[in-house]
Design a protein around this motif. Structure first.
Motif, short mmCIF file in Angstrom:
data_model
loop_
_atom_site.label_atom_id
_atom_site.label_comp_id
_atom_site.label_asym_id
_atom_site.label_seq_id
_atom_site.Cartn_x
_atom_site.Cartn_y
_atom_site.Cartn_z
N ALA A 172 -5.80 -1.58 14.23
CA ALA A 172 -6.05 -0.16 14.49
C ALA A 172 -4.75 0.63 14.55
N TYR A 173 -3.75 0.06 15.22
CA TYR A 173 -2.47 0.77 15.35
C TYR A 173 -1.66 0.74 14.06
N MET A 174 -1.65 -0.40 13.38
CA MET A 174 -0.92 -0.47 12.12
C MET A 174 -1.59 0.39 11.05
N GLY A 175 -2.91 0.57 11.16
CA GLY A 175 -3.58 1.46 10.23
C GLY A 175 -3.04 2.87 10.29
N GLU A 176 -2.77 3.35 11.51
CA GLU A 176 -2.22 4.69 11.67
C GLU A 176 -0.76 4.75 11.21
N VAL A 177 -0.02 3.68 11.46
CA VAL A 177 1.38 3.63 11.02
C VAL A 177 1.46 3.66 9.50
N ILE A 178 0.65 2.82 8.84
CA ILE A 178 0.68 2.76 7.38
C ILE A 178 0.14 4.05 6.78
N ARG A 179 -0.87 4.62 7.39
CA ARG A 179 -1.42 5.88 6.88
C ARG A 179 -0.38 6.99 6.91
N SER A 180 0.39 7.07 8.00
CA SER A 180 1.43 8.10 8.07
C SER A 180 2.52 7.85 7.04
N GLY A 181 2.83 6.58 6.77
CA GLY A 181 3.82 6.26 5.75
C GLY A 181 3.36 6.63 4.36
N ARG A 183 1.16 8.90 3.59
CA ARG A 183 1.06 10.35 3.48
C ARG A 183 2.43 11.02 3.35
N SER A 184 3.48 10.29 3.73
CA SER A 184 4.82 10.87 3.63
C SER A 184 5.32 10.94 2.19
N VAL A 185 4.70 10.19 1.29
CA VAL A 185 5.10 10.20 -0.12
C VAL A 185 4.50 11.43 -0.78
N ASP A 186 5.33 12.17 -1.48
CA ASP A 186 4.89 13.41 -2.11
C ASP A 186 3.80 13.16 -3.15
N GLN A 187 2.87 14.09 -3.23
CA GLN A 187 1.77 13.97 -4.18
C GLN A 187 2.28 13.91 -5.62
N GLY A 188 3.42 14.52 -5.87
CA GLY A 188 3.99 14.49 -7.21
C GLY A 188 4.31 13.09 -7.68
N GLN A 189 4.66 12.19 -6.75
CA GLN A 189 4.94 10.80 -7.12
C GLN A 189 3.69 10.11 -7.64
N ARG A 190 2.56 10.39 -7.01
CA ARG A 190 1.30 9.81 -7.48
C ARG A 190 0.94 10.37 -8.86
N GLU A 191 1.13 11.66 -9.02
CA GLU A 191 0.81 12.27 -10.31
C GLU A 191 1.72 11.75 -11.41
N ARG A 214 10.20 3.18 4.15
CA ARG A 214 11.21 3.77 5.03
C ARG A 214 10.58 4.39 6.27
N VAL A 215 9.36 4.87 6.11
CA VAL A 215 8.65 5.48 7.24
C VAL A 215 7.86 4.43 8.02
N ILE A 216 7.36 3.42 7.31
CA ILE A 216 6.50 2.42 7.96
C ILE A 216 7.30 1.41 8.77
N LEU A 217 8.45 0.98 8.26
CA LEU A 217 9.16 -0.15 8.87
C LEU A 217 9.58 0.08 10.32
N PRO A 218 10.22 1.20 10.69
CA PRO A 218 10.66 1.34 12.10
C PRO A 218 9.53 1.20 13.12
N PRO A 219 8.41 1.93 12.97
CA PRO A 219 7.33 1.72 13.95
C PRO A 219 6.68 0.36 13.82
N ALA A 220 6.64 -0.21 12.61
CA ALA A 220 6.07 -1.55 12.45
C ALA A 220 6.92 -2.58 13.18
N GLY A 221 8.25 -2.43 13.11
CA GLY A 221 9.13 -3.33 13.85
C GLY A 221 8.92 -3.22 15.34
N SER A 222 8.75 -2.00 15.82
CA SER A 222 8.48 -1.80 17.24
C SER A 222 7.13 -2.42 17.63
N GLN A 223 6.15 -2.32 16.73
CA GLN A 223 4.85 -2.92 16.99
C GLN A 223 4.96 -4.44 17.10
N PHE A 224 5.83 -5.05 16.28
CA PHE A 224 5.99 -6.51 16.35
C PHE A 224 6.64 -6.93 17.66
#
Length: 294
Positions: A172-181, A183-191, A214-224
């Motif tokens: 549940a918590y990693m789902g929110e961490v990964i989701r925020s990561g 969403r941080s990638v610009d939509q233009g990259q997907r396009e 870059r956004v996921i790793l710091p909170p994921a490390g804290s979660q571990f």
């Protein structure tokens, strides 16, 4: 001639004081010294306390059962974190899906699990046999014919129940961490990935995830690091972790305080190593990025 002018100019500039000189911070040194004094004083006050039996600490610090508990704690944390991260990725994808049903399921899972205390979830997993005493595989055309069956207590041991509870909670918590990561990638990259002919899977693996890390790793490390400490909660169902082993020894020699000091020392060592590893990974991902200091 040009080289001579450049040399004179460099010599002249060398004698000019840098207008953007480094700012001095004398109070940092003062607060650093004060913090070190307080930490050393607290550690000495604890170690020299007459209530502590140093011989017991030294005797059981590397006892076989304590080392087995340390190993079980690390295994619990790693397996639970891996399963929780995989589950968290699936939850994040569901929450970002265009399908409203998947979004609702992802949101409901996160809301439900985050509202249940981890200790309660561990107790639920440890008492699954009260809900289902057996797990049987039966003939779908003849329910009375059992092809295979297992007793729930044999199937879901305290160690397995601990992994299930920790992984379900972490997802549940990693789902929110990964989701925020993500969403941080610009939509233009997907396009851009779509324009290059990459499918959804290749776009996620080759374009989106590397930037999101870059956004996921710091909170994921804290979660571990938090996961390592949360393994101590499985002692309520005798999950075989470090705290369980320490409590078992304390129940025989009645040296509770000494065994708690031993457990704390091992937790400090393991979490310290995990924190250093997290820092190294963050520095590697920050190459070419400007660091911000406060």
């Amino acid at each position: 001639m040009t080289n001579s002018l450049l040399s004179h100019r460099q010599a002249a500039l060398a004698g000019v004081k840098d207008p953007v000189a480094a700012k001095r911070h004398p109070w940092r040194i003062v607060f650093g010294v004060l913090a070190a004094v307080v930490i050393i004083w607290g550690a000495l006050n604890l170690w020299l306390n007459p209530a502590l039996d140093h011989a017991t600490i030294l005797r059981y610090l590397t006892a076989e059962s304590i080392l087995a508990g340390v190993k079980s704690t690390i295994v619990l944390a790693v397996i639970s974190m891996v399963l929780g991260t995989v589950g968290g990725y699936l939850v994040a994808v569901m929450r970002l899906s265009h399908n409203p049903v998947l979004r609702a399921i992802g949101f409901g899972y996160v809301a439900l699990i985050r509202s249940i205390p981890l200790l309660v979830l561990i107790l639920f997993m440890g008492n699954l046999a009260l809900f289902w005493s057996r797990v049987d595989i039966v003939n779908p055309f003849n329910p009375d014919e059992v092809w295979a069956g297992w007793d729930m207590n044999d199937l879901v041991t305290p160690f397995v129940a601990s992994i299930l509870a920790l992984a379900i909670n972490e997802a549940a918590y990693m789902g929110e961490v990964i989701r925020s990561g993500l969403r941080s990638v610009d939509q233009g990259q997907r396009e851009a990935a779509t324009a290059l002919g990459l499918g959804p899977g290749h776009s996620m693996a080759k374009v989106i995830l590397p930037q999101a890390m870059r956004v996921i790793l710091p909170p994921a490390g804290s979660q571990f690091v938090t996961m390592i400490k949360m393994t101590s909660l499985v002692s309520v169902i005798a999950g075989g972790d470090l705290l369980t082993e320490a409590q078992n020894i304390a129940a025989t020699n009645l040296r509770t305080l000494e065994l708690l000091v031993i457990a704390s020392a091992w937790y400090l060592l393991v979490t310290g190593i995990a924190t250093i590893g997290q820092s190294i990974l963050e520095h590697r991902l920050e190459r070419g990025q400007r660091r911000v200091s406060i």
